[in-house]
Design a protein around this motif. Structure first.
Motif, PDB file in Angstrom:
ATOM      1  N   ARG A 131       0.818  -1.219   0.000  1.00 19.80           N
ATOM      2  CA  ARG A 131       0.000   0.000   0.000  1.00 19.80           C
ATOM      3  C   ARG A 131       0.850   1.266   0.000  1.00 19.80           C
ATOM      4  O   ARG A 131       0.573   2.192  -0.731  1.00 19.80           O
ATOM      5  CB  ARG A 131      -0.959  -0.004   1.182  1.00 19.80           C
ATOM      6  CG  ARG A 131      -1.992  -1.108   1.046  1.00 19.80           C
ATOM      7  CD  ARG A 131      -3.118  -0.930   2.038  1.00 19.80           C
ATOM      8  NE  ARG A 131      -4.026  -2.053   2.007  1.00 19.80           N
ATOM      9  CZ  ARG A 131      -5.020  -2.184   1.163  1.00 19.80           C
ATOM     10  NH1 ARG A 131      -5.218  -1.262   0.254  1.00 19.80           N
ATOM     11  NH2 ARG A 131      -5.799  -3.227   1.204  1.00 19.80           N
ATOM     12  N   ILE A 132       1.859   1.316   0.848  1.00 19.68           N
ATOM     13  CA  ILE A 132       2.745   2.472   0.884  1.00 19.68           C
ATOM     14  C   ILE A 132       4.177   1.959   0.942  1.00 19.68           C
ATOM     15  O   ILE A 132       4.526   1.163   1.812  1.00 19.68           O
ATOM     16  CB  ILE A 132       2.448   3.366   2.107  1.00 19.68           C
ATOM     17  CG1 ILE A 132       1.010   3.903   2.016  1.00 19.68           C
ATOM     18  CG2 ILE A 132       3.458   4.519   2.181  1.00 19.68           C
ATOM     19  CD1 ILE A 132       0.582   4.725   3.209  1.00 19.68           C
ATOM     20  N   TYR A 138      11.675  -1.699  -3.277  1.00 22.03           N
ATOM     21  CA  TYR A 138      10.432  -2.446  -3.431  1.00 22.03           C
ATOM     22  C   TYR A 138      10.762  -3.724  -4.186  1.00 22.03           C
ATOM     23  O   TYR A 138      11.300  -3.677  -5.293  1.00 22.03           O
ATOM     24  CB  TYR A 138       9.385  -1.631  -4.198  1.00 22.03           C
ATOM     25  CG  TYR A 138       8.129  -2.403  -4.463  1.00 22.03           C
ATOM     26  CD1 TYR A 138       7.211  -2.626  -3.443  1.00 22.03           C
ATOM     27  CD2 TYR A 138       7.876  -2.942  -5.710  1.00 22.03           C
ATOM     28  CE1 TYR A 138       6.066  -3.364  -3.673  1.00 22.03           C
ATOM     29  CE2 TYR A 138       6.725  -3.674  -5.955  1.00 22.03           C
ATOM     30  CZ  TYR A 138       5.826  -3.868  -4.925  1.00 22.03           C
ATOM     31  OH  TYR A 138       4.684  -4.610  -5.153  1.00 22.03           O
ATOM     32  N   ILE A 139      10.470  -4.873  -3.605  1.00 20.27           N
ATOM     33  CA  ILE A 139      10.828  -6.149  -4.220  1.00 20.27           C
ATOM     34  C   ILE A 139       9.734  -6.568  -5.196  1.00 20.27           C
ATOM     35  O   ILE A 139       8.570  -6.710  -4.822  1.00 20.27           O
ATOM     36  CB  ILE A 139      11.062  -7.235  -3.149  1.00 20.27           C
ATOM     37  CG1 ILE A 139      12.238  -6.809  -2.267  1.00 20.27           C
ATOM     38  CG2 ILE A 139      11.309  -8.591  -3.802  1.00 20.27           C
ATOM     39  CD1 ILE A 139      12.482  -7.706  -1.088  1.00 20.27           C
ATOM     40  N   LEU A 175       1.177   2.042 -10.202  1.00 16.52           N
ATOM     41  CA  LEU A 175       1.438   2.780  -8.968  1.00 16.52           C
ATOM     42  C   LEU A 175       0.801   4.144  -9.036  1.00 16.52           C
ATOM     43  O   LEU A 175       0.490   4.662 -10.086  1.00 16.52           O
ATOM     44  CB  LEU A 175       2.945   2.896  -8.699  1.00 16.52           C
ATOM     45  CG  LEU A 175       3.796   3.627  -9.729  1.00 16.52           C
ATOM     46  CD1 LEU A 175       3.947   5.087  -9.362  1.00 16.52           C
ATOM     47  CD2 LEU A 175       5.158   2.971  -9.803  1.00 16.52           C
ATOM     48  N   THR A 176       0.584   4.680  -7.854  1.00 19.71           N
ATOM     49  CA  THR A 176       0.086   6.033  -7.742  1.00 19.71           C
ATOM     50  C   THR A 176       0.948   6.767  -6.739  1.00 19.71           C
ATOM     51  O   THR A 176       1.489   6.159  -5.807  1.00 19.71           O
ATOM     52  CB  THR A 176      -1.408   6.051  -7.337  1.00 19.71           C
ATOM     53  OG1 THR A 176      -1.884   7.396  -7.393  1.00 19.71           O
ATOM     54  CG2 THR A 176      -1.620   5.500  -5.948  1.00 19.71           C
ATOM     55  N   ALA A 177       1.103   8.057  -6.927  1.00 19.46           N
ATOM     56  CA  ALA A 177       1.946   8.862  -6.044  1.00 19.46           C
ATOM     57  C   ALA A 177       1.085   9.595  -5.025  1.00 19.46           C
ATOM     58  O   ALA A 177       0.009  10.098  -5.360  1.00 19.46           O
ATOM     59  CB  ALA A 177       2.758   9.859  -6.858  1.00 19.46           C
ATOM     60  N   LEU A 178       1.560   9.637  -3.791  1.00 18.56           N
ATOM     61  CA  LEU A 178       0.863  10.372  -2.746  1.00 18.56           C
ATOM     62  C   LEU A 178       1.348  11.817  -2.652  1.00 18.56           C
ATOM     63  O   LEU A 178       0.769  12.625  -1.949  1.00 18.56           O
ATOM     64  CB  LEU A 178       1.051   9.667  -1.394  1.00 18.56           C
ATOM     65  CG  LEU A 178       0.500   8.242  -1.330  1.00 18.56           C
ATOM     66  CD1 LEU A 178       0.805   7.622   0.013  1.00 18.56           C
ATOM     67  CD2 LEU A 178      -0.993   8.221  -1.599  1.00 18.56           C
ATOM     68  N   GLU A 179       2.440  12.123  -3.341  1.00 20.52           N
ATOM     69  CA  GLU A 179       2.977  13.469  -3.351  1.00 20.52           C
ATOM     70  C   GLU A 179       2.936  14.011  -4.779  1.00 20.52           C
ATOM     71  O   GLU A 179       3.145  13.273  -5.736  1.00 20.52           O
ATOM     72  CB  GLU A 179       4.428  13.470  -2.855  1.00 20.52           C
ATOM     73  CG  GLU A 179       4.572  13.013  -1.430  1.00 20.52           C
ATOM     74  CD  GLU A 179       6.029  12.976  -1.001  1.00 20.52           C
ATOM     75  OE1 GLU A 179       6.858  13.652  -1.636  1.00 20.52           O
ATOM     76  OE2 GLU A 179       6.313  12.274  -0.028  1.00 20.52           O
TER      77      GLU A 179
END
Length: 192
Positions: A142-143, A150-151, A169-173
Motif C-alpha cells: 500500500r505504501i 520495493y521487491i 502505482l500512484t503517487a501520494l505526493e
C-alpha cells in the motif's frame, strides 16, 4: 457464464493431455449494477499445471492483463493486448505435460452478470522434458518506504526466463516522476 456468484470458483479450462495454451481471450464488465468498479481486481485467476496443488499463476484478472487498480486501459504489446471495451488477450505460451486447469474466483461483493472467455490450445504427443512452465506472481504494497527497495520478484529457484513486469502505482505526493532503478540479483549475487 451468467451470474457468477460471489465466493464461487468456476473452472474455465480443464485440459487433459500434453499441450500448450497459446491464447486466452476474456471480456467482462468492469463494474456491477450498483456501480462498484472493482470487478477486474476482484476476479482472481489461477492456473495449475500437471496436477499442482498450489497454482503457478494467482493474480487478479485486470492485473494479469496490465489493467491495474481495477481500471481498464488500452494495452498493445506482442504478448498482452487489451482493446476498448475490455477485450483482454494473452498470447503467452503456457505448456503442460499432462494436465492444465484454469479457474476464476469471484471475490466481488456482487454477482458478475456476464463473463465471456475463450482459451485456445494445441495438444501434442509430447513436449521436450526441459520445457519451462509459465508462472505469474502478483503482490501489493500500500505504501512503500522511502529509501527501501520495493521487491518485485523474490524466492524463485531453478532455471527459467524472466519475461517482464507490469507495475501500477500512484503517487501520494505531487510532482514525483516515478524515478528509480530496477536491480537484478541472480544466482546468489549480493551486488546487482
Amino acid at each position: 457464464l451468467k451470474n457468477v456468484e460471489p465466493g464461487s470458483t468456476t473452472v474455465l479450462a480443464d485440459i487433459s493431455g500434453c499441450g500448450v495454451i497459446n491464447h486466452i481471450w476474456i471480456t467482462v464488465d468492469n463494474k456491477t449494477t450498483d456501480g462498484d468498479c472493482f470487478v477486474l481486481r476482484d476476479l482472481i485467476m489461477r492456473m495449475y499445471w500437471d496436477g499442482e496443488e498450489n497454482p503457478s499463476v494467482e493474480v487478479p484478472l485486470g492485473d494479469f492483463f496490465c489493467c491495474g487498480f481495477g481500471q481498464e486501459c488500452i494495452v498493445n504489446s506482442a504478448i498482452i493486448t487489451v482493446v476498448p471495451s475490455r477485450g483482454l488477450n494473452s498470447y503467452f505460451a503456457m505448456p503442460f505435460h499432462k494436465h492444465a486447469r484454469i479457474t476464476i474466483e469471484n471475490q466481488h461483493k456482487n454477482p458478475i452478470p456476464a463473463f465471456f472467455y475463450q482459451i485456445d490450445y494445441c495438444l501434442y504427443d509430447s513436449l521436450p522434458e526441459d520445457t519451462s512452465y509459465f508462472h505469474a506472481q502478483w503482490r501489493r504494497q500500500r505504501i512503500t518506504e522511502k529509501g527501501q527497495d520495493y521487491i518485485i520478484l523474490d524466492h524463485v529457484k531453478g532455471r527459467g526466463q524472466y519475461v517482464g513486469t507490469y507495475m501500477a502505482l500512484t503517487a501520494l505526493e505531487r510532482y514525483w516522476y516515478g524515478e528509480g532503478e530496477v536491480k537484478f540479483y541472480l544466482d546468489g549475487d549480493e551486488e546487482y
